[in-house]
Every structure is written in C-alpha cells, then in structure tokens.
Design a protein around this motif. Structure first.
Motif: not given
Length: 351
Positions: A84-87, A214-219
């Motif tokens: 889980i990849l977030n920015d 891989y999941i890209f998230s914007n949280e």
C-alpha cells in the motif's frame, strides 16, 4: 593444509550459509547499484539505499506500507509482493497510477519529451512557465514530468494552494543566468542516449508495479498507519524531516510527528522510520521520544533542507541520518559485503 587454513575455509562456508539464509528473507538486502525512480523528489533515499536496506529485518510475509511514498525509491528496490503506497501529493500518485494502468505509452512519452525539447530551445524559460501555468490549471502526468525535469535542481515544490511553484532551472554561465536548461544540455546529446535511458527507467518501474500487487493511495498518513497492524506487515516511514526546511507539498506539523511517535509505541507492525539525528549545530530533540526503539546512524550530506538561517556554510548541510527501528525490525549484524568481494573470497579459497 594447516589448521588456520581449515578454520578460515570453515568460516567462509559459514558465511555462505549465512548469505543463503539472508537470501530467503526480503530484508536485509544488499544493493550495490540501486534502481533509480522516475521522479526526482527532495528527501529521496536513493543515495543511501545500500545502508538503509542492510539495516532492516523483515521476512516479507505480510503487506508493505509506505505512508510517505515520495519518489518510491525504497519500494522500487525492495520489491515486496504486496504494498500500500501512499502520498499526500495527488499529482505524483496520479502519475504512478497512470504508469501502472497504461494511461499513456512510453512511445507517446518519448515524443512528448522531444517536442518539449524543441520548443524549449526556441522559447527558453517562457515555455517552462507556460507549462507550469497550464499544469496548475489542468494537471497532467506529462506536465508534471516536464516540470520535474526542468525545475530548479529537478526538485518539485508546491505552495500552500497546492500550485507547482518551483522556478526554472537556469544554468549559471560567467555569473550570468542562461536560459539553457540542464534538460536541454542532456537532450542535446546527438544519439539521444539520455532520453533513451530515461524511458528505460520508467519502463522498468512500470514492469515492477504491474507485476506486483501494489495499490497507490492519496490519503493522510494516519489512515495508512491504522492499516498497518499485523506483526507480519512492515511499514517504512520517511516523513518530511521535523524542524527542517523540507516541505514540498502541504505542511507536516509537530503534532503530526507526535502522532507518528505514538503509533510507533503501540503498533505490532514491523517498522523503520527515517529522520535526521544531528547536524553540525543541533541534535534532533524528537529522537529522545523513540527510546523504545533501536536507532542507527550514518553521515550524509544534503544540498537542501536546512535553511539560510542555520546553514552558515556548506559543511552545515552535513547531517547524521538515522534509522529508527522497531525491535522486530532491528537487524543486529553490521555485515556489509559486495558481490566482487564475495567472489574473490570464494575463488581464493576454492569454495
């Protein structure tokens, strides 16, 4: 063969068994030549990956989390199966999603870069600011990439309104500013090797994120920390460095850093947190709040991030980088070896 030689060979055999065991774990990992990410963002860990990944223990059985993804250099070189990849920056997350979902082709990207090069040669900085204005009105992955390649020191920056505000990267020539950008200097290569290498870099990145879960998230980062609860999981946190001038999108407050400290005290998840330990003039006062963790240090030199008020000279930019590790992610062996050294030892002793 005398006793010393026998003992020496046995030690090397033990060493090989040790490396085989290490190979079955995801971390620690020996990185001689790291893969370079497609975007250049301040705080990227590419230059210290060899040190970083040798000091973390994780079997790789659970989910990998990154609440502060940035350039994605760490996950690109670890390559866990699930992540889980977030920015908090929506533009870079959209860029990664577009690559993952084939929203544009590498051929189209190559042509875009070549077209921009031709216009930039004619219009110089005026063209850069045209693209920047367009991006702030209607964001796009192509626009972000162009700005990242041509902005000051190739490090993106956004203002409080979320607008890209990094200036054009002008090259100083004889104490005068020139409109000939580093982007142009690289792309003027007759054989076009720079652009070919850059496309290959993105191609490799695309292969990795498409072949893994891989999941890209914007949280907000707190919501990602709440997900990282299992003792098989691993969370790598690389937040904006507290008390330093390292913001590039939005603000990271002391209150938020304190919430990261509190999470580190209660979570069952394996974790590693990057930050600064000390510089020439100061010791990071927040480090004492991680007395429940293991801390490793290494000297490092940043070209930005200290601010004019504290940077009295160039040497003031040297810091002791630190890695804050949970007990279950702490790797005690300080062994550091490269393949050439290992091959030499094996050949010398016929192992």
């Amino acid at each position: 063969m005398n006793l010393n030689n026998i003992l020496q060979i046995n030690n090397y055999k033990i060493f090989i068994v040790f490396l085989v065991i290490i190979d079955k774990m995801l971390l620690p990992k020996f990185v001689n030549k790291p893969y370079i990410p497609p975007l250049s963002i301040q705080g990227t860990k590419t230059r210290i990956l060899h040190w970083l990944l040798q000091n973390i223990y994780w079997k790789g059985h659970g989910t990998y989390y990154e609440p502060f993804l940035g350039s994605a250099s760490v996950v690109l070189n670890i390559q866990p199966k699930k992540a889980i990849l977030n920015d908090n920056n929506p533009h870079i997350i959209q860029f990664y999603r577009d690559i993952q979902q084939n929203k544009f082709t590498l051929l189209a990207l190559k042509q875009y870069l070549l077209d921009c090069k031709q216009v930039l040669e004619k219009k110089g900085s005026d063209f850069y600011y045209e693209i920047r204005d367009q991006f702030n009105t209607s964001p796009s992955s192509f626009g972000l990439l162009f700005l990242n390649l041509t902005c000051w020191r190739n490090l993106m920056r956004f203002n409080a309104k979320g607008e890209f505000n990094a200036p054009f990267y002008q090259i100083k020539q004889s104490k005068k500013l020139s409109d000939q950008n580093r982007y142009l200097l690289n792309f003027n290569d007759v054989k076009g090797l720079y652009i070919i290498h850059y496309i290959e870099r993105i191609k490799y990145f695309q292969q990795i994120i498409q072949s893994h879960d891989y999941i890209f998230s914007n949280e907000d980062f707190e919501s990602i920390l709440e997900m990282a609860t299992d003792n098989n999981d691993f969370c790598y946190c690389d937040p904006p460095y507290i008390l330093r001038n390292t913001q590039y999108y939005g603000n990271f407050t002391e209150k938020q850093f304190n919430s990261l400290i509190e999470w580190s005290r209660t979570t069952k998840c394996n974790f590693a947190i990057s930050n600064w330990y000390s510089d020439k003039n100061n010791i990071n006062p927040y480090i004492t709040h991680f007395n429940h963790c293991h801390i490793k240090q290494t000297p490092f030199h940043y070209q930005i991030g200290i601010g004019k008020k504290h940077a009295r000279n160039y040497s003031d930019l040297s810091v002791n980088e630190c890695l804050i590790l949970s007990s279950n992610a702490y790797y005690q062996n300080n062994l550091s070896v490269n393949k050439n050294t290992l091959n030499f030892l094996l050949k010398k002793n016929n192992i």
